[in-house]
Design an enzyme around this catalytic site. Sequence first.
Site, PDB file in Angstrom:
ATOM      1  N   GLU A 243       0.893  -1.165   0.000  1.00 43.05           N
ATOM      2  CA  GLU A 243       0.000   0.000   0.000  1.00 43.05           C
ATOM      3  C   GLU A 243       0.927   1.209   0.000  1.00 43.05           C
ATOM      4  OE1 GLU A 243      -1.444   3.192   0.579  1.00 43.05           O
ATOM      5  OE2 GLU A 243      -1.590   2.671   2.699  1.00 43.05           O
ATOM      6  N   CYS A 277      -2.153   8.864   2.747  1.00 44.97           N
ATOM      7  CA  CYS A 277      -1.967   8.363   1.380  1.00 44.97           C
ATOM      8  C   CYS A 277      -3.182   8.641   0.523  1.00 44.97           C
ATOM      9  CB  CYS A 277      -1.631   6.873   1.402  1.00 44.97           C
ATOM     10  SG  CYS A 277      -2.788   5.868   2.342  1.00 44.97           S
TER      11      CYS A 277
END
Length: 470
Positions: A243, A277
Site C-alpha cells: 500500500e 496516502c
Amino acid sequence: MHWKGHAVKDSVDESQITTINPYTAKPIKSYDLMSRDEAFAAAERCHEAFLDWRGVSLQERARIIGQIGEKLIEKSDDFSALMTEETGKLLKDGKTEVQLCAGICKWTAEAGPKELADETRDVENGEKGHIAYSPIGVIYGIQPWNFPAYQAIRYTIANLMAGNGVLLKHAASCTGAGLFLRDLMEEAGLPKHLFTVLVIDHDISDEVIAHDKVRGVTLTGSSDAGRHVAAKAGAALKKTVMELGSNDAYLVLSDADLDLAVKTCVMGRIYNNGQTCVNAKRFVVVDAVYDDFIAAYVKEMSDIEMGDPSDKATKLGPMSRKELRDKLHDQVWKSIAKGAKLSCGGHIPDRRGAFYPATVLEDVAPGQPAYDEELFGPVASVIRAKDDEDAMRIANDSKFGLGGGIFSRDVERAVTLARDEFDTGMVFVNGFNVATPNMPFGGVKNSGYGREHGGFGMKEFVNVKTIIEN
C-alpha cells in the site's frame, strides 16, 4: 533509501532511537534498538505462538478480536494522546482513528468466521471438493507514522483472524504507539508474542524479510520503499501486499455542487495535517466552474489557522517531522519555479514546531513536483480542465492510483465514470473517505497491489487449499 516514516536515530547513541514531539520539538522517550539475534529470537517466539493460534477456532479468534476492539475504545483517550504527542496528529483525529480501528475489529469479529469458512464444491465424477483457507505463518508488517493505530490494526486484525502470527516494524517516530498496541492486545486476551513489535533499523529489517519463519510481507510507505521491500521479499519467494503513496485526483465536473465540492476538498486536503496516502491532493476543475471554485477554495484554505494539536479548536497541526516539512516546502518552490502559481500559504512560519500552512498552487502542469509527485502535507494542486472528458484524462495522467473523487449532481453518471474510466483503486463520489471496514482498500500502478478490509485482507496471506474427496 527514503522510507515514508524512516528511522530517527539518537544523534549521540546509534543503538537507540528517540521519539520527538513535532509540536514542542522536545524528545519524548528513547528506545534500545534490537540486535539481529534479538529480532530473530522475537520472530521465532511469534512463530511458536502461531503454531498454537492456528488451531484455535474461527469463533474463538473472533471473540478475542472483538475484545481488542472493546479495549481500544476503553483506552481511546490514552492512545489518542500518545499519537498526538508522537506525530502531531490532531487529538480529535486520533480519537476518530481509534474508533475506526475498533470498527475494524467489530466487523472482522462478525464477518471473519463466514469469510474464512470452508467451502464445498461438486467436481468431476461425483467427487466432492473442499476449499480451506489455511493460515500460513508469520506475517511481517512495515508501517509508517501517519496513522500509528490504524496502519498496524489494518493488516494485523485481518491476519490474526486468518490464524497467522504478526510482526510489526513501526516507524521509529511512533515506537511508543506500536508498543502501546502490543500491550493493549495482550490485555484484551491475545496470546503473548502472537503480535510482536520489532524495534529495529532497516538493515535488520531486510534480514527479517528473509527469515525462514516469515511467510509474507506487507508494507505501507513510499513507492521507493515498496520497490525495495518487494524486491527483498521476491528474492525469497515471499508474497507481498504493498500500500504505497498516491497523488489522488478529485474531479469537480461542470454540474458539481460547488459549495459541497469546496468544503469537501478543503477537508480532504488537510485531514491528518495533510499526511494521508488517500488525502485529496490534485483538484481537477473544469473551466466552466473553475473561477468560482478557486475563489472559494483559496479563501477557505487561507483562513485555516495552525495550532496546538491537542486543542479542540485547532484545524491544522504540525507535520510529523521537520525534515518532511522541509521536503514539502522544496517541492512547492520547485513547482513554482517551473510555472505554478502560489495562491496562498507556501512559507514556513517563524514559530516552534514542524508547521506548514495550508497552501494552494494553481497552474499546476506536468513536469512540476505538484503534478508528478506526492505532496505529503497540506498543499493542494489545482489544475484547470477544458471539460469533463479532459478532467478524467488529467486524473488518470499519473503514475499513482490509490484513491480519487468525483463531484457531480448526476450521481449515476459519476458512478459509471468511477467504474469504467477512473484508473484507481477507490473512488469517492461527492465525498471524502479514508477507509471503511467492509469495503476493500488498495491501489494500482505505483500505489501498490493487494487489498485490505472487506474480507479481502483476510485472504491475502492464507493457503487456499484444495481437497478432493473421492
